[in-house]
Design a protein around this motif. Structure first.
Motif, mmCIF file in Angstrom:
data_model
loop_
_atom_site.group_PDB
_atom_site.id
_atom_site.type_symbol
_atom_site.label_atom_id
_atom_site.label_comp_id
_atom_site.label_asym_id
_atom_site.label_seq_id
_atom_site.Cartn_x
_atom_site.Cartn_y
_atom_site.Cartn_z
ATOM 1 N N ARG A 36 0.831 -1.210 0.000
ATOM 2 C CA ARG A 36 0.000 0.000 0.000
ATOM 3 C C ARG A 36 0.864 1.258 0.000
ATOM 4 N N VAL A 37 1.866 1.278 0.899
ATOM 5 C CA VAL A 37 2.687 2.483 1.046
ATOM 6 C C VAL A 37 3.495 2.754 -0.231
ATOM 7 N N ARG A 38 3.946 1.704 -0.871
ATOM 8 C CA ARG A 38 4.678 1.909 -2.134
ATOM 9 C C ARG A 38 3.797 2.603 -3.168
ATOM 10 N N GLN A 39 2.536 2.170 -3.273
ATOM 11 C CA GLN A 39 1.625 2.796 -4.237
ATOM 12 C C GLN A 39 1.308 4.234 -3.805
ATOM 13 N N GLN A 40 1.189 4.431 -2.491
ATOM 14 C CA GLN A 40 0.904 5.783 -1.997
ATOM 15 C C GLN A 40 2.080 6.716 -2.281
ATOM 16 N N ASN A 41 3.314 6.189 -2.167
ATOM 17 C CA ASN A 41 4.502 6.995 -2.517
ATOM 18 C C ASN A 41 4.453 7.403 -3.985
ATOM 19 N N VAL A 42 4.151 6.425 -4.840
ATOM 20 C CA VAL A 42 4.108 6.681 -6.294
ATOM 21 C C VAL A 42 3.021 7.720 -6.605
ATOM 22 N N ASN A 43 1.844 7.525 -6.012
ATOM 23 C CA ASN A 43 0.724 8.426 -6.285
ATOM 24 C C ASN A 43 1.010 9.846 -5.810
ATOM 25 N N ALA A 44 1.521 9.960 -4.585
ATOM 26 C CA ALA A 44 1.755 11.302 -4.021
ATOM 27 C C ALA A 44 2.797 12.053 -4.850
ATOM 28 N N LEU A 45 3.855 11.366 -5.266
ATOM 29 C CA LEU A 45 4.885 12.035 -6.070
ATOM 30 C C LEU A 45 4.302 12.501 -7.408
ATOM 31 N N ALA A 46 3.523 11.633 -8.046
ATOM 32 C CA ALA A 46 2.927 11.993 -9.346
ATOM 33 C C ALA A 46 1.989 13.196 -9.191
ATOM 34 N N LEU A 47 1.190 13.197 -8.139
ATOM 35 C CA LEU A 47 0.250 14.306 -7.923
ATOM 36 C C LEU A 47 0.990 15.590 -7.568
ATOM 37 N N ALA A 48 2.022 15.465 -6.717
ATOM 38 C CA ALA A 48 2.783 16.654 -6.307
ATOM 39 C C ALA A 48 3.463 17.280 -7.525
ATOM 40 N N GLU A 49 4.014 16.454 -8.406
ATOM 41 C CA GLU A 49 4.678 16.984 -9.611
ATOM 42 C C GLU A 49 3.647 17.669 -10.523
ATOM 43 N N PHE A 50 2.496 17.021 -10.684
ATOM 44 C CA PHE A 50 1.433 17.604 -11.524
ATOM 45 C C PHE A 50 1.000 18.959 -10.958
ATOM 46 N N LEU A 51 0.786 19.004 -9.639
ATOM 47 C CA LEU A 51 0.277 20.233 -9.028
ATOM 48 C C LEU A 51 1.326 21.343 -9.017
ATOM 49 N N ALA A 52 2.598 20.960 -8.835
ATOM 50 C CA ALA A 52 3.671 21.971 -8.793
ATOM 51 C C ALA A 52 3.747 22.721 -10.124
ATOM 52 N N ALA A 53 3.331 22.079 -11.215
ATOM 53 C CA ALA A 53 3.413 22.712 -12.536
ATOM 54 C C ALA A 53 2.072 23.345 -12.934
ATOM 55 N N HIS A 54 1.082 23.317 -12.050
ATOM 56 C CA HIS A 54 -0.251 23.790 -12.429
ATOM 57 C C HIS A 54 -0.398 25.300 -12.170
ATOM 58 N N PRO A 55 -0.935 26.034 -13.146
ATOM 59 C CA PRO A 55 -1.013 27.498 -12.989
ATOM 60 C C PRO A 55 -1.935 27.969 -11.857
ATOM 61 N N ARG A 56 -2.854 27.124 -11.393
ATOM 62 C CA ARG A 56 -3.752 27.577 -10.312
ATOM 63 C C ARG A 56 -3.235 27.208 -8.918
#
Ligand code: PLP
Length: 380
Positions: A249-269
């Motif tokens: 579970r934690v491995r998938q949560q690590n993958v998901n959080a990193l992907a979301l954080a990268e997406f959001l860091a580049a988001h104009p809003r």
């Protein structure tokens, strides 16, 4: 078990086969009374934390955290309060991180009533903790990464402070879990957990765990016996079952959080993302040294005010607006309305907990689905 890696330890440590019938899961001992033996031997009793079902899950946690001994109790607060009361006495002083979980902060007033002094440190820098140490200081207590801004404390430096000044070091390791961070490996004395979060992992269990070395474990167990913060047999069994999938579970949560954080860091809003997995995060280098994954928690400041952030939350379909964290389903909450609701708005804003800050607990869903959901909610 030390020869095995986390995925294997999750499955094979602690639990044991049901020898009587050959079942592959640990038997559940529900009896609260056991036949007395006049020839000696241990008296079994639930509140002595010595039933096989309790020991199986405690042994699994000890193996996962690389500790020598573990105690499984009725909540995260039971783990934290029992540890602090066991290790401190009237006249002692403790140095405590200001950013600790709100319930822990609240508990500090109990320490004062017991004649235990403490100083709060509003910093992640171990030198600031060192500066707060007094002649009667016995213990340092902290979290890393912190809630909700995911600030990182250097474990090695903290353990070194404890060693050089003769202090016990206690960490709340709930956010990281033993899969991402094993503080005892760095010399920290005690790791406490709210098992209600990642360890239980399905948002349906309330429990806590303390992992440490035997001398401190005995002391903490004595206080736990006196306080009676026992976890029932069925909950112990359910926690042991949950721990079998912790690493997955934690491995998938690590993958998901990193992907979301990268997406959001580049988001104009989005104004700012707080996640130690991002290379420009102030805690990144330290986290990279001491964590094997950056965890499933991150926070985001939306451009705009609370209403802007609220409209984003209202449009989300896969994230439930809810407190708590660590389950298989993704959650989102406003720290300004929950963990930091009692802090004056001005003070909150000063430390970065604005009205437009959202804290996310990433579940184990497909990251592309979560990104698409966040994308539509931000675009709306
Ligand atoms: N520690 C942390 C970091 C938490 O987030 C919580 C609960 O939210 C606790 C401890 C307390 O855990 P429990 O609610 O299981 O007592």
């Amino acid at each position: 078990m030390s020869e095995y890696r986390p995925l294997t330890r999750c499955v094979h440590s602690g639990g044991y086969l049901d020898e009587k019938v050959g079942g592959v899961t640990t038997p559940v001992y529900t009896s609260s009374s056991y036949r007395f033996s006049e020839s000696g031997g241990e008296v079994l009793y639930p509140r002595y934390y010595n039933l096989p079902t309790q020991k199986a899950v405690a042994d699994k946690m000890a193996a996962l955290e690389n500790g020598r001994t573990a105690l499984v109790v009725s909540s995260g607060m039971a783990a934290i309060s029992t540890t602090l009361v066991a290790l401190l006495a009237a006249g002692d002083h403790a140095v405590i991180q200001n950013d600790v979980y709100g319930g822990t902060f609240h508990f500090l007033s109990e320490l004062s009533r017991l004649g235990i002094e403490y100083s709060l440190v509003r910093s992640q820098d171990v030198r600031d903790f060192a500066a707060a140490v007094r002649e009667n200081t016995r213990l340092v207590y902290f979290e890393t990464p912190t809630n909700p801004l995911l600030k990182v404390v250097d474990l090695r430096a903290m353990a070194e402070l404890g060693r050089t000044k003769g202090l016990l070091t206690v960490i709340d390791n709930t956010f990281a879990t033993p899969i991402n961070q094993r503080p005892l490996d760095y010399g920290i004395d005690v790791a406490a957990h709210s098992g209600t979060k990642y360890l239980g992992g399905h948002s349906d269990l309330c429990c806590g765990v303390v992992v440490t070395r035997p001398d401190l474990g005995d002391k903490i167990a004595e206080t736990a016996i006196n306080h009676g913060v026992v976890l029932g047999a069925f909950e112990c069994y359910r926690l042991e079952r949950s721990l079998k999938t912790l690493a997955l579970r934690v491995r998938q949560q690590n993958v998901n959080a990193l992907a979301l954080a990268e997406f959001l860091a580049a988001h104009p809003r989005v104004k700012r993302v707080y996640y130690p997995g991002l290379p420009d995060d102030p805690g990144h280098e330290t986290a990279k040294r001491q964590m094997s994954g950056f965890g499933g928690m991150f926070s985001v400041e939306i451009k705009g005010d609370r209403e802007t952030a609220r409209s984003v939350v209202n449009r989300l379909k896969l994230f439930t607006h809810a407190v708590s964290l660590g389950g298989v389903e993704s959650l989102v909450c406003f720290p300004a309305l929950t963990s930091h609701a009692k802090m004056p708005a001005e003070e909150r804003e000063k430390i970065g907990i604005t009205d437009a800050l959202l804290r996310f607990s990433t579940g184990i869903e497909d990251p592309d689905d979560l990104i698409a959901d966040l994308g539509q909610a931000l675009a709306g």
